[in-house]
Design an enzyme around this catalytic site. Structure first.
Site, PDB file in Angstrom:
ATOM      1  N   HIS A   1       0.840  -1.199   0.000  1.00 34.03           N
ATOM      2  CA  HIS A   1       0.000   0.000   0.000  1.00 34.03           C
ATOM      3  C   HIS A   1       0.877   1.252   0.000  1.00 34.03           C
ATOM      4  O   HIS A   1       2.081   1.200   0.281  1.00 34.03           O
ATOM      5  CB  HIS A   1      -0.924   0.021   1.229  1.00 34.03           C
TER       6      HIS A   1
ATOM      7  N   ASP B   1       0.639   5.057   1.902  1.00 31.27           N
ATOM      8  CA  ASP B   1      -0.079   5.513   3.084  1.00 31.27           C
ATOM      9  C   ASP B   1      -1.242   6.460   2.763  1.00 31.27           C
ATOM     10  O   ASP B   1      -1.090   7.441   2.027  1.00 31.27           O
ATOM     11  CB  ASP B   1       0.892   6.213   4.054  1.00 31.27           C
TER      12      ASP B   1
ATOM     13  N   HIS C   1       4.696   0.212   0.135  1.00 35.50           N
ATOM     14  CA  HIS C   1       5.439  -0.545   1.136  1.00 35.50           C
ATOM     15  C   HIS C   1       4.592  -1.657   1.730  1.00 35.50           C
ATOM     16  O   HIS C   1       3.374  -1.704   1.538  1.00 35.50           O
ATOM     17  CB  HIS C   1       6.025   0.375   2.209  1.00 35.50           C
TER      18      HIS C   1
ATOM     19  N   ARG D   1       5.381   6.538  13.312  1.00 32.93           N
ATOM     20  CA  ARG D   1       5.249   7.119  11.972  1.00 32.93           C
ATOM     21  C   ARG D   1       4.843   8.585  12.076  1.00 32.93           C
ATOM     22  O   ARG D   1       3.901   8.913  12.809  1.00 32.93           O
ATOM     23  CB  ARG D   1       4.194   6.354  11.176  1.00 32.93           C
TER      24      ARG D   1
HETATM   25 FE   FE2 Z   1       1.984   2.138   5.689  1.00 27.42          FE
END
Ligand code: FE2
Length: 293
Positions: free
Chosen positions: A91, A93, A245, A260
């Site tokens: 995917h 983000d 990723h 993140r």
């Molecule tokens: Fe992600």
């Protein structure tokens, strides 16, 4: 002269033992545009340092449109496998909103003794690999991205997993993005699909699945992938406009915690210059700064 050392043929460069905040921004950004993903070994940043680093590239998003942040840190998303779902789906983000983050930073706090790597794929290389007729076809396609599909299906039926899915989909988003995105800084074209892309505009569900599967198979070719083996203290910066990723679910019940922080992005533009549009849901201004339509 860049201090980054290339670590993959098509994606990835790393630098060791340097404070990322002490590097000139131009140097980091140039390296990012070229390599798509940068690994800062032994960066040694804490939450504040990670936030400061991400802020150098622009305004931050909040942690996530629906998932709670780290306690007291509205801009930091905790990434751990304890919630009953793991990101073992390719995917990009937050592509279900109209203006997905342009950059993502991940920082390792706790890593398992084996497994728990992060894979990052170069979607521009994937686009270049397409045969001419497929590339021309892809140039014209638009895909619908949504947060409400089986990416968030719980792996287990634990209360926590079920609750996580409810949280993840507590606001429902559907956005149409060009399948081929033109990078706003480099002008490079890349496939902009990944797990949240569930349908091709104008095609049936089964046709969409087949087309997306074919295009996606070019993204996930081993040649296009960087595999990051984490050590606590490492920081990774990747260009969310031109990568996908995946976090392999291969570490059992061992703890793994990353933080993140993402930098706000613009509305993706396709090869004609047309930009993404909302099908369902709002423009997520509670999550990312408002942008002119
Ligand atoms: Fe992600």
């Amino acid at each position: 002269m860049s201090e980054f050392r290339r670590i993959g043929g098509r994606i990835g460069a790393e630098i060791t033992g340097v404070d990322p905040n002490a590097l000139p921004l131009d140097e980091v950004n140039d390296a990012l545009l070229e390599h798509k993903a940068l690994v800062f070994r032994g960066a040694g940043l804490d939450d504040e340092g990670q936030l400061r680093f991400a802020e150098r590239f622009g305004e931050l998003t909040r942690a996530h449109p629906t998932v709670p942040s780290v306690e007291g840190r509205p801009d930091i998303l905790p990434v751990n496998g304890e919630e009953g779902i793991r990101s073992n789906v390719w995917h990009t983000d937050v592509t279900f909103v109209r203006t997905p983050p342009k950059l993502s930073t991940l920082r390792a706090l706790v890593v398992p003794p084996y497994g728990g790597n992060t894979l990052i794929a170069n979607s521009a290389a994937a686009y270049r690999d397409l045969p001419d007729p497929l590339r021309e076809f892809a140039d014209r396609l638009w895909a619908v991205h949504t947060n409400d599909y089986d990416y968030v299906l719980p792996r287990t039926n634990t209360d926590k997993a079920v609750e996580y899915r409810q949280t993840f989909t507590s606001r429902r988003y559907q956005t149409a993005h060009p399948v081929v995105r033109v990078h706003p800084e480099s002008g490079e074209r890349g496939l902009f699909i990944g797990g949240f892309a569930q349908k091709i505009v104008g095609l049936s569900n089964s046709e969409s699945r087949d087309i997306l599967r074919i295009l996606q198979s070019y993204v996930t070719r081993p040649e296009n992938i960087l595999r990051v083996q984490w050590t606590p203290g490492d920081l990774v910066l990747f260009d969310n406009r031109i990568t996908q990723h995946y976090a392999p679910d291969d570490y059992g019940d061992q703890p793994r915690t990353l933080h993140r922080v993402t930098v706000a992005g613009d509305a993706p533009a396709g090869v004609t210059g047309e930009t993404s549009y909302i099908i369902e849901g709002d423009d997520a201004t509670h999550y990312t700064p408002a942008q002119a339509a």
